[in-house]
Every structure is written in C-alpha cells, then in structure tokens.
Design an enzyme around this catalytic site. Structure first.
Site, PDB file in Angstrom:
ATOM      1  CE  LYS A 238      -4.154  -1.955   2.111  1.00 56.27           C
ATOM      2  NZ  LYS A 238      -5.155  -1.850   3.200  1.00 56.27           N
TER       3      LYS A 238
ATOM      4  CE  LYS B  97      -9.323  -9.102  -1.647  1.00 58.19           C
ATOM      5  NZ  LYS B  97      -8.797  -8.940  -0.270  1.00 58.19           N
TER       6      LYS B  97
ATOM      7  CE  LYS C 251     -14.019  -1.285  -1.040  1.00 57.45           C
ATOM      8  NZ  LYS C 251     -14.627  -1.236   0.298  1.00 57.45           N
TER       9      LYS C 251
END
Length: 333
Positions: free
Chosen positions: A112, A195, A198
C-alpha cells in the site's frame, strides 16, 4: 465464550468481493457465535487524503449493506469503530508491546505504501496494531479473514501473547482465524490475476452491490474469459485465471462446489455460461441492492442501528480497557 469480530472499511462502494469474501459468511456465523461486526472508519483514514463527507456517507452505506445482506442488528452488534474510544486506547498500550520488527515484516504495508514509503502515514504502518486492538478489546476468540489478512492475525496473536507474558497474566485470548472457501478471494472481472477492488478505475472490473440488474448482466457479459470451452475438472483451470475466477464466483453464489459447476457446464462455451451466471447474480444480489438503496435513503434508521450497536460495544469494551489499564499500572483518576 466464543466471540467473533470482523470489519469492513468504508472506502467506496461495496462489491461482490466484499459480499462473498466477508459479509455472506458473517450472515451464517451470527447464528452460532456471539458476533460483533464493525465499519472500521478509523482504518479508512490511514491513506490521505479523504473526504470527510464521503467517509460519513460510505460508513452508512457499508452498514446498510450488512443489514440488507441479512446481518440482524438485534442478534449481533453493528457499529462504527470510531464510536468506541477503547479501540484507540488499547492501540496505544499495544504500541508499547508490539515490536518494530513485527511491523517491518507486514507485506500489506509495503504494497500500500508503494515506492515512497517515507511519505506513508504512521497510521498505515501501525494499521495491524489497531487491528489487534479492534479484536482484543472485545476479547475476540475468532476472526473471519481472507488469505491477505493472515499475517495481521499472526501479529495480533503475537501481541496478545507478549502482553500476557510481559505482565504475567492470562488476560487476552489468542484469536483463531476462520478462513472460508474458494471465493474468499474474488478476482477482477477484467484480470483474473488481480483481486476485485473498489479502487480499480474500470467499473467493469467489479459488480457493485448496488448495481441494477442490467448493469450486473452487462458486466458479466463483458467479463474477460478465454476461447476454450469449460473443462470437466478443476485441474484444467489451473492456467486459466479468468475462467477459474468466474467458475468460483458462480459456485459461491449458487452455494455449490466448483466440481458441480464444471459438471453442469463442461464442454460448453462461455456464452451459455454467462447467461446462467447473470441470472444467478441478479437473483442473488438484486434484492440486496434494492434494500441497500432503501436503507441509505433512510439515514435515521441506519444511524439508530449504529448508535445502538456502539452502546452495546462499549458495554463490552469498557471493562476490558479498564482492566488492561489496571494491569499496565495506570493510576485511576
């Protein structure tokens, strides 16, 4: 007493991956466990910037999605994380127990934060410690997690064990993971190696829980496949990520096994399969989406559920944090 704690971040539209990977399982678990389900809004601000108004909207939407999917706020607790101060208080105590080396091994932070890790927030780095506090402030014994969260659960267990050892107590349990079937990790409809997310720029990469029937059907028609027919065995899907993903999603929605789906469609092309897939998805997700929209338009009802849930959560968490402070040696005012 066995107690489950799990949460979802309010960082955008809920999608099929959230439903199959988490929320649907929670609906089943609430019947057998003392269950606490949380909208983790404190985790949602670890990556700046964020829009405060959007965070409030998304928090309500996630709560609405839980309720619409069948999570009963009378049977379990639904609340937003920031409404219970004990989460933050226990995080600080755990910050003084967990080790830098443990956090340095967390692969999700590396993913991240990207290449510019020096610019990442302390909150993103400390995310696993807050996650540990989320569960242990309720003395949670079981945590439904996906494969990508197993490392965080290991740190949670290490932190609980270290606290107990440091203070010579048997206070916090060591939570056990609950990892479900093949569809716990739902992949993108456009790339079977990634994956479902959103944050993906393509709306066609995911099915949102609020999508209309026509949108669901269109996304399934446009889902990436390959030119080969559907095989007879799961082994033959090993090098076909898009095909494997669609078959796994179908099986999860149907409540069957991959082998049963393959037996039904073996030898057929994806055109026939996608027609059945669209009908199944619309039948399953359509009512949930409609109820979500109704609930998000009635913010008073959702806010009342969250308020009641937070009150019930504080009744459990407050005695735990008080005793933890006593163990640590904090002087009561």
């Amino acid at each position: 007493m066995n107690r489950i704690f799990s949460g979802v971040q309010p960082t955008g539209n809920l999608h099929l991956g959230n439903y199959l990977g988490a929320i649907r399982n929670w609906v089943q678990l609430q019947r057998d466990y003392n269950s606490i389900f949380c909208v983790v809004d404190m985790h949602a601000i670890t990556i700046p910037p964020h829009d405060p108004a959007e965070l409030r909207r998304a928090t309500r939407e996630v709560a609405a999605g839980m309720i619409a999917s069948g999570i009963d706020p009378d049977e379990c607790i639904i609340f937003n994380q920031s409404a219970v101060p004990a989460h933050a208080e226990l995080t600080w105590i755990f910050n003084c127990v967990a080790r830098i080396g443990w956090l340095n091994r967390m692969t999700q932070f590396k993913e991240k934060a990207g290449k510019n890790r020096e610019n990442a927030t302390v909150g993103l780095y400390d995310y696993p410690v807050l996650m540990a506090a989320d569960v242990l402030v309720y003395k949670g014994t079981h945590v439904p997690v996906g494969d990508d969260q197993k490392q965080h659960l290991e740190l949670m267990r290490d932190t609980a064990q270290a606290f107990n050892s440091m203070y010579g107590v048997d206070f916090f349990p060591l939570p056990e993971p609950m990892i479900f079937g093949a569809a716990t990790r739902v992949m993108s409809l456009r790339d079977g190696t990634k994956k479902m997310s959103k944050s993906d720029t393509s709306e066609y990469s995911r099915i949102n829980m609020t999508d209309e029937a026509d949108e669901i059907a269109q996304k399934i028609r446009k889902a990436k496949t390959d030119p080969h027919p559907i095989p007879e065995t799961a082994e033959e899907l090993a090098d076909r990520p898009e095909a494997r993903n669609l078959i796994a999603i179908y099986a999860a929605l149907e409540g069957s096994e991959t082998d049963a789906v393959l037996k039904n469609f073996a030898g057929k092309g994806f055109g026939d399969f996608k027609k059945s897939f669209a009908e199944l998805a619309v039948e399953t997700l359509g009512p949930i989406g409609s109820e979500m929209k109704r609930l998000t338009e009635d913010t008073t009802a959702v806010d009342a559920v969250l308020k009641k849930g937070a009150e019930r959560a504080r009744e459990i968490a407050d005695p735990v944090i008080r005793e933890a402070k006593e163990i640590v040696g904090f002087l009561k005012p």
